[in-house]
Design a protein around this motif. Sequence first.
Motif, short mmCIF file in Angstrom:
data_model
loop_
_atom_site.label_atom_id
_atom_site.label_comp_id
_atom_site.label_asym_id
_atom_site.label_seq_id
_atom_site.Cartn_x
_atom_site.Cartn_y
_atom_site.Cartn_z
N LEU A 347 -4.05 64.29 5.86
CA LEU A 347 -4.10 63.79 7.13
C LEU A 347 -3.03 62.58 6.94
O LEU A 347 -2.83 61.91 5.99
CB LEU A 347 -5.47 63.08 7.57
N SER A 348 -2.19 62.51 8.06
CA SER A 348 -1.46 61.32 8.12
C SER A 348 -2.33 60.02 8.38
O SER A 348 -3.33 59.91 8.57
CB SER A 348 -0.19 61.36 9.12
N LYS A 350 -1.87 57.87 10.62
CA LYS A 350 -2.38 57.69 12.01
C LYS A 350 -3.53 58.70 12.23
O LYS A 350 -4.55 58.38 13.13
CB LYS A 350 -1.02 58.33 12.80
N GLU A 351 -3.60 59.93 11.72
CA GLU A 351 -4.65 60.83 11.80
C GLU A 351 -5.92 60.39 11.04
O GLU A 351 -7.09 60.25 11.48
CB GLU A 351 -4.43 62.17 11.29
N GLN A 352 -5.99 59.65 10.16
CA GLN A 352 -6.84 58.89 9.53
C GLN A 352 -7.44 57.91 10.29
O GLN A 352 -8.78 57.80 10.55
CB GLN A 352 -6.54 58.57 8.08
N GLN A 354 -7.39 57.63 13.44
CA GLN A 354 -7.83 58.23 14.63
C GLN A 354 -9.56 58.93 14.33
O GLN A 354 -10.33 58.50 14.91
CB GLN A 354 -7.18 59.51 15.22
N VAL A 355 -9.63 59.36 13.22
CA VAL A 355 -10.79 59.91 12.76
C VAL A 355 -11.96 58.90 12.51
O VAL A 355 -12.97 58.76 12.83
CB VAL A 355 -10.78 61.00 11.30
N ASP A 497 -5.04 72.99 14.83
CA ASP A 497 -4.16 71.73 14.33
C ASP A 497 -5.33 70.52 14.31
O ASP A 497 -6.64 70.55 14.34
CB ASP A 497 -3.25 71.31 15.30
N PHE A 498 -4.72 69.51 14.10
CA PHE A 498 -5.73 68.21 14.13
C PHE A 498 -6.64 68.03 15.14
O PHE A 498 -7.80 67.43 14.86
CB PHE A 498 -4.72 66.95 14.04
N GLU A 499 -6.22 68.40 16.38
CA GLU A 499 -7.15 68.00 17.40
C GLU A 499 -8.33 68.96 17.42
O GLU A 499 -9.47 68.57 17.61
CB GLU A 499 -6.52 68.54 18.76
N THR A 502 -10.77 67.37 14.72
CA THR A 502 -11.32 66.09 15.14
C THR A 502 -12.34 66.62 15.99
O THR A 502 -13.66 66.13 15.99
CB THR A 502 -10.52 65.15 15.99
#
Length: 518
Positions: A347-348, A350-352, A354-355, A497-499, A502
């Motif tokens: 995870l980037s 930004k993604e970290q 968000q999680v 994907d990331f969505e 999540t």
Amino acid sequence: MKRLLYILIAVVAFGCTTRTQQPVVLDGLAMHSSILQEDIKYSVVLPTDYYTSGKSYPVAYLLHGLGDNESSWLEYGRIDYYAHSMTKSGYIKPMIYVMPQGFRTYYVNDYKGAYRYQDMFIQELIPHIDSAYRTIADKEHRATMGYSMGGFGALILPLKHPDVISVSVPLSISIRTDEQYMNEESPWWDEQWGRLFGGENEKGAKRITDYYRANNPFYIFSKKENVPTVKIYIDNGDDEETLSYSNEKLHLLMQQNSIPHEFRVRDGGHSFLYWCSALQSALPFISDAFEGKPYRGDKQEAYPSSKISSVQWKIFNNNERVLPVFVPECYNSSTRQYPTLYLLAQLSKKEQEQVASGINARINSGELPPFIVLFCHDTTTLGNIIPEFEKQFRARSGYRFRSAAGYGDGGKRALYAARQPQTFASAISVNASLDSSDVAALLTNVEADKKPFNRVWLYVDAAENCAHASGNSHLHLALKSAEVKHEYRVRENKNIDFEYFTQSISQALPFIGNSFHR
């Protein structure tokens, strides 16, 4: 003059009230069948504007399960409430719902031709409904939906009569693989299946009659070139017993033969609680099909978010690499220790964030107990870092307070880590990159003593058409066969994907929290 005006107003108001109060739920109706030589009961739910619009409507035929009747979708399924509320909100188009009495027929003709229920349905019931109500009388505007035995009917009717019905939504299909069919206990098998498909009083392969093959979706789907074009949405609960296995096998066969369909596995079992929850996607699927549109997709809940202060982010220095750590707000104002989620995913930053934001929101709302999240890479070897992490942070030690979750390769690593005795309370795998050798390795010795997964809660989530869907499916079937308790989800995969990740983690979070506090 005023008195006359008041009388006229009262008459008009009474007339309007009477007209709008005509019943839109019609129970206890009956049609005489010449084919069956008896009356067939049915119930109807009409659109709320049926008596005022003058419009014609598509029709969804709702089929009940074994032992139920034409009022079950009304009494237990509350179809009038769900249909009207979803129509009022504009989420689905108005349609007529017809619920016929199905007896114990599985919605087929029996092999002797003595009780031709399916002929009655196609040749008499549908024409009767088209003549009695303002329907759009063509195949594009007819659907079947049913649960259990009705799920079998909802699938077999359009497969056998695609010129009459073009949309199929079977829920918890009461269907058997050949192996299950041949091995089912005799008295019950004769009552449920033999009397309909032949082979009464037989055992083993003698039960697989030609008539059974001709009316079995497994055999119909096995010959791809003969499968009619029908829009299909299959939904089944992960807590089903034999039906969990057979529904999954049917999906794998359709997938193998590239037969278009939607397939979902959600939390739940053989009950109206589950079937009512299925309506949130099933009715939009039918509505979109009636409009000639591609299915819009299942409704997704927004991933929660909550602002995270800078002091909630920390760093774990390990020989392998430097890893980010999220801690709950109360971490910095207490001396208590916390459970830990080891999250294995690439995870980037930004993604970290968000999680962590979603986890923070649900901890703050009280939905989850407070816990730490260590963001690992999907190649991280957890056994090498756990002792050092618990030294550097106030992480509560002991397997009961650790959870491993991963995505892709990380999902596979989380499952392998779960095999290590007394290391984790739970393991969550999302779209794990599993093949047949992984499934065999993960299940080594499990059937003999179940010790590898004896104290671990397992949660397996896989998109219906992801690259490793088959591997995840076979893992689920193997765990079922070994009677290893686990949660299993198959969800829509518009985007792998990331969505998707999540959404998966969001659904799994209560499972993780409960595993800490079991």
